[in-house]
Design a protein around this motif. Structure first.
Motif, mmCIF file in Angstrom:
data_model
loop_
_atom_site.group_PDB
_atom_site.id
_atom_site.type_symbol
_atom_site.label_atom_id
_atom_site.label_comp_id
_atom_site.label_asym_id
_atom_site.label_seq_id
_atom_site.Cartn_x
_atom_site.Cartn_y
_atom_site.Cartn_z
ATOM 1 N N ARG A 59 3.066 -37.163 0.540
ATOM 2 C CA ARG A 59 1.799 -37.755 1.002
ATOM 3 C C ARG A 59 1.036 -38.386 -0.164
ATOM 4 O O ARG A 59 0.494 -39.490 -0.039
ATOM 5 C CB ARG A 59 0.959 -36.658 1.673
ATOM 6 N N LEU A 60 1.006 -37.718 -1.309
ATOM 7 C CA LEU A 60 0.317 -38.262 -2.482
ATOM 8 C C LEU A 60 0.941 -39.589 -2.905
ATOM 9 O O LEU A 60 0.217 -40.562 -3.163
ATOM 10 C CB LEU A 60 0.370 -37.259 -3.638
ATOM 11 N N LEU A 61 2.255 -39.644 -2.982
ATOM 12 C CA LEU A 61 2.916 -40.882 -3.384
ATOM 13 C C LEU A 61 2.620 -42.008 -2.396
ATOM 14 O O LEU A 61 2.438 -43.160 -2.797
ATOM 15 C CB LEU A 61 4.429 -40.669 -3.506
ATOM 16 N N GLN A 62 2.549 -41.663 -1.118
ATOM 17 C CA GLN A 62 2.217 -42.673 -0.114
ATOM 18 C C GLN A 62 0.809 -43.224 -0.333
ATOM 19 O O GLN A 62 0.587 -44.437 -0.272
ATOM 20 C CB GLN A 62 2.344 -42.084 1.287
ATOM 21 N N LEU A 63 -0.144 -42.340 -0.596
ATOM 22 C CA LEU A 63 -1.532 -42.766 -0.821
ATOM 23 C C LEU A 63 -1.665 -43.579 -2.105
ATOM 24 O O LEU A 63 -2.556 -44.424 -2.218
ATOM 25 C CB LEU A 63 -2.456 -41.554 -0.874
ATOM 26 N N LEU A 64 -0.775 -43.319 -3.063
ATOM 27 C CA LEU A 64 -0.794 -44.074 -4.325
ATOM 28 C C LEU A 64 0.068 -45.336 -4.244
ATOM 29 O O LEU A 64 0.136 -46.088 -5.224
ATOM 30 C CB LEU A 64 -0.281 -43.190 -5.473
ATOM 31 N N GLU A 65 0.706 -45.532 -3.099
ATOM 32 C CA GLU A 65 1.627 -46.661 -2.901
ATOM 33 C C GLU A 65 2.694 -46.700 -3.995
ATOM 34 O O GLU A 65 2.982 -47.727 -4.601
ATOM 35 C CB GLU A 65 0.864 -48.000 -2.837
ATOM 36 N N PHE A 66 3.281 -45.518 -4.198
ATOM 37 C CA PHE A 66 4.359 -45.368 -5.178
ATOM 38 C C PHE A 66 5.637 -45.057 -4.435
ATOM 39 O O PHE A 66 5.668 -44.195 -3.559
ATOM 40 C CB PHE A 66 4.033 -44.247 -6.180
ATOM 41 N N ASP A 67 6.707 -45.734 -4.790
ATOM 42 C CA ASP A 67 7.965 -45.662 -4.062
ATOM 43 C C ASP A 67 8.697 -44.349 -4.337
ATOM 44 O O ASP A 67 9.169 -44.123 -5.450
ATOM 45 C CB ASP A 67 8.841 -46.861 -4.454
ATOM 46 N N LEU A 68 8.783 -43.483 -3.322
ATOM 47 C CA LEU A 68 9.485 -42.221 -3.479
ATOM 48 C C LEU A 68 10.965 -42.446 -3.761
ATOM 49 O O LEU A 68 11.567 -41.728 -4.559
ATOM 50 C CB LEU A 68 9.321 -41.359 -2.221
ATOM 51 N N ALA A 69 11.549 -43.460 -3.139
ATOM 52 C CA ALA A 69 12.973 -43.736 -3.340
ATOM 53 C C ALA A 69 13.262 -44.065 -4.802
ATOM 54 O O ALA A 69 14.292 -43.662 -5.351
ATOM 55 C CB ALA A 69 13.426 -44.880 -2.435
ATOM 56 N N ALA A 70 12.341 -44.792 -5.447
ATOM 57 C CA ALA A 70 12.522 -45.125 -6.867
ATOM 58 C C ALA A 70 12.479 -43.870 -7.722
ATOM 59 O O ALA A 70 13.245 -43.732 -8.689
ATOM 60 C CB ALA A 70 11.449 -46.110 -7.311
ATOM 61 N N LEU A 71 11.601 -42.934 -7.366
ATOM 62 C CA LEU A 71 11.507 -41.686 -8.117
ATOM 63 C C LEU A 71 12.750 -40.827 -7.893
ATOM 64 O O LEU A 71 13.240 -40.171 -8.818
ATOM 65 C CB LEU A 71 10.248 -40.913 -7.707
ATOM 66 N N GLN A 72 13.273 -40.850 -6.674
ATOM 67 C CA GLN A 72 14.480 -40.074 -6.398
ATOM 68 C C GLN A 72 15.701 -40.683 -7.086
ATOM 69 O O GLN A 72 16.632 -39.968 -7.447
ATOM 70 C CB GLN A 72 14.701 -39.987 -4.889
ATOM 71 N N ALA A 73 15.699 -42.010 -7.272
ATOM 72 C CA ALA A 73 16.816 -42.672 -7.959
ATOM 73 C C ALA A 73 16.854 -42.284 -9.433
ATOM 74 O O ALA A 73 17.927 -42.078 -10.013
ATOM 75 C CB ALA A 73 16.699 -44.179 -7.806
ATOM 76 N N ILE A 74 15.664 -42.226 -10.075
ATOM 77 C CA ILE A 74 15.549 -41.746 -11.463
ATOM 78 C C ILE A 74 14.521 -40.616 -11.426
ATOM 79 O O ILE A 74 13.328 -40.824 -11.694
ATOM 80 C CB ILE A 74 15.099 -42.872 -12.427
ATOM 81 N N PRO A 75 14.967 -39.403 -11.066
ATOM 82 C CA PRO A 75 14.021 -38.323 -10.755
ATOM 83 C C PRO A 75 13.426 -37.646 -11.982
ATOM 84 O O PRO A 75 13.586 -36.446 -12.193
ATOM 85 C CB PRO A 75 14.882 -37.352 -9.932
ATOM 86 N N ASN A 76 12.736 -38.414 -12.792
ATOM 87 C CA ASN A 76 12.098 -37.853 -13.978
ATOM 88 C C ASN A 76 10.620 -38.205 -13.945
ATOM 89 O O ASN A 76 10.252 -39.384 -13.966
ATOM 90 C CB ASN A 76 12.758 -38.389 -15.251
ATOM 91 N N VAL A 77 9.783 -37.186 -13.896
ATOM 92 C CA VAL A 77 8.350 -37.410 -13.720
ATOM 93 C C VAL A 77 7.727 -38.027 -14.965
ATOM 94 O O VAL A 77 6.819 -38.861 -14.863
ATOM 95 C CB VAL A 77 7.653 -36.081 -13.353
ATOM 96 N N LEU A 78 8.210 -37.668 -16.150
ATOM 97 C CA LEU A 78 7.665 -38.248 -17.371
ATOM 98 C C LEU A 78 7.928 -39.750 -17.424
ATOM 99 O O LEU A 78 7.039 -40.529 -17.780
ATOM 100 C CB LEU A 78 8.264 -37.546 -18.590
ATOM 101 N N LEU A 79 9.140 -40.157 -17.056
ATOM 102 C CA LEU A 79 9.465 -41.585 -17.017
ATOM 103 C C LEU A 79 8.694 -42.285 -15.900
ATOM 104 O O LEU A 79 8.214 -43.407 -16.077
ATOM 105 C CB LEU A 79 10.969 -41.782 -16.835
ATOM 106 N N ALA A 80 8.574 -41.636 -14.748
ATOM 107 C CA ALA A 80 7.831 -42.229 -13.637
ATOM 108 C C ALA A 80 6.365 -42.438 -13.992
ATOM 109 O O ALA A 80 5.728 -43.394 -13.544
ATOM 110 C CB ALA A 80 7.944 -41.345 -12.401
ATOM 111 N N LEU A 81 5.836 -41.560 -14.825
ATOM 112 C CA LEU A 81 4.437 -41.660 -15.233
ATOM 113 C C LEU A 81 4.217 -42.785 -16.228
ATOM 114 O O LEU A 81 3.230 -43.529 -16.145
ATOM 115 C CB LEU A 81 3.993 -40.323 -15.839
ATOM 116 N N THR A 82 5.143 -42.933 -17.179
ATOM 117 C CA THR A 82 4.913 -43.840 -18.313
ATOM 118 C C THR A 82 5.610 -45.187 -18.200
ATOM 119 O O THR A 82 5.365 -46.071 -19.024
ATOM 120 C CB THR A 82 5.382 -43.169 -19.618
#
Length: 257
Positions: A128-151
């Motif tokens: 739900r948070l990613l949806q509200l931020l309009e951030f692609d969950l599929a992209a995060l699952q493809a490269i599932p690293n939160v530090l990289l997703a953040l920066t």
């Protein structure tokens, strides 16, 4: 060609661990209850440490379990701690606890990270948070690293209203953890140096740093908590931590109710 005996190998590992943590020989000796001279002899290979002494020194350094295993092997002992994959049947209890913690606080986005900040599990509120931020969950699952997703360019940091404060806190934490995780050190080296510039929180009336996001429903405000397993005896279990983002105001709570 120089060769090292097992005793020297273990001593070198102890010395390097101690140096990375900026702990003096005297401090470590006092923690463990041995003489500084004996510790010096162990580090230089002039004296052999028993398995019990080696484990005591590693405990005094609060060494990660994988490094304890490596030091034991370097000294000629068998490794002590297992490293089971998360889906191993002997990890069922760990998974049950994780699932309980992810679902118990349904209004709080939550995620499970390993020592390299890889995303292991998450709950529905995180989606739900990613949806509200309009951030692609599929992209995060493809490269599932939160530090990289953040920066990464266009990453989660671009949704922050206080990026300097939050990034400063996150990256300082990652730098501390990277002392024991070489893969994390390599990852941090790829992050632009400008992101490491810290900024003091503007509001010291809050008891903790508030993470502020801009979203499709307005500002979202969270405080973070981290949970890890007590007395872990497995390298995988020791690496896991659960982060909850608890809503810090009524508007954020309503967005996740």
């Amino acid at each position: 060609m120089h060769t090292h005996t097992p005793t020297q190998h273990a001593g070198i590992r102890l010395r390097d661990l101690r140096a990375r943590q900026k702990i003096s020989q005297l401090d470590l000796a006092l923690r463990v209850g041995v003489s500084q001279r004996h510790l010096s002899c162990i580090e230089t290979g002039k004296a052999s440490a028993s398995k019990e002494m080696l484990l005591a020194l590693l405990e005094g350094l609060d060494a990660p379990l994988n490094e304890r295993n490596e030091a034991l092997v370097a000294a000629g002992f068998a490794p002590l701690f297992g490293s089971r994959p998360i889906d191993h049947r002997e990890m069922d209890t760990i998974n049950e606890v994780i699932d309980l913690m992810l679902t118990a606080q349904h209004a709080a986005p939550a995620m499970v990270l390993d020592s390299e900040w890889n995303l292991v599990k998450f709950n529905a509120s995180f989606v739900r948070l990613l949806q509200l931020l309009e951030f692609d969950l599929a992209a995060l699952q493809a490269i599932p690293n939160v530090l990289l997703a953040l920066t990464a360019p266009g990453g989660l940091a671009t949704r922050l209203l206080n990026p300097a404060e939050v990034l400063g806190d996150v990256l300082k934490r990652a730098q501390r953890e990277a002392l024991h995780v070489p893969a994390l050190q390599a990852m941090l080296a790829q992050i632009p140096q400008s992101m490491f510039d810290t900024k003091q929180p503007q509001n010291f009336n809050n008891p903790t740093l508030v993470t502020r996001f801009k979203s499709t429903v307005g500002e979202l405000r969270f405080v973070s908590t981290f949970t890890s397993f007590g007395a872990p005896l497995d390298i995988t279990a020791a690496s896991l931590r659960i982060e909850h983002l608890f809503p810090a105001d009524e508007a954020t709570r309503k967005a996740f109710s």
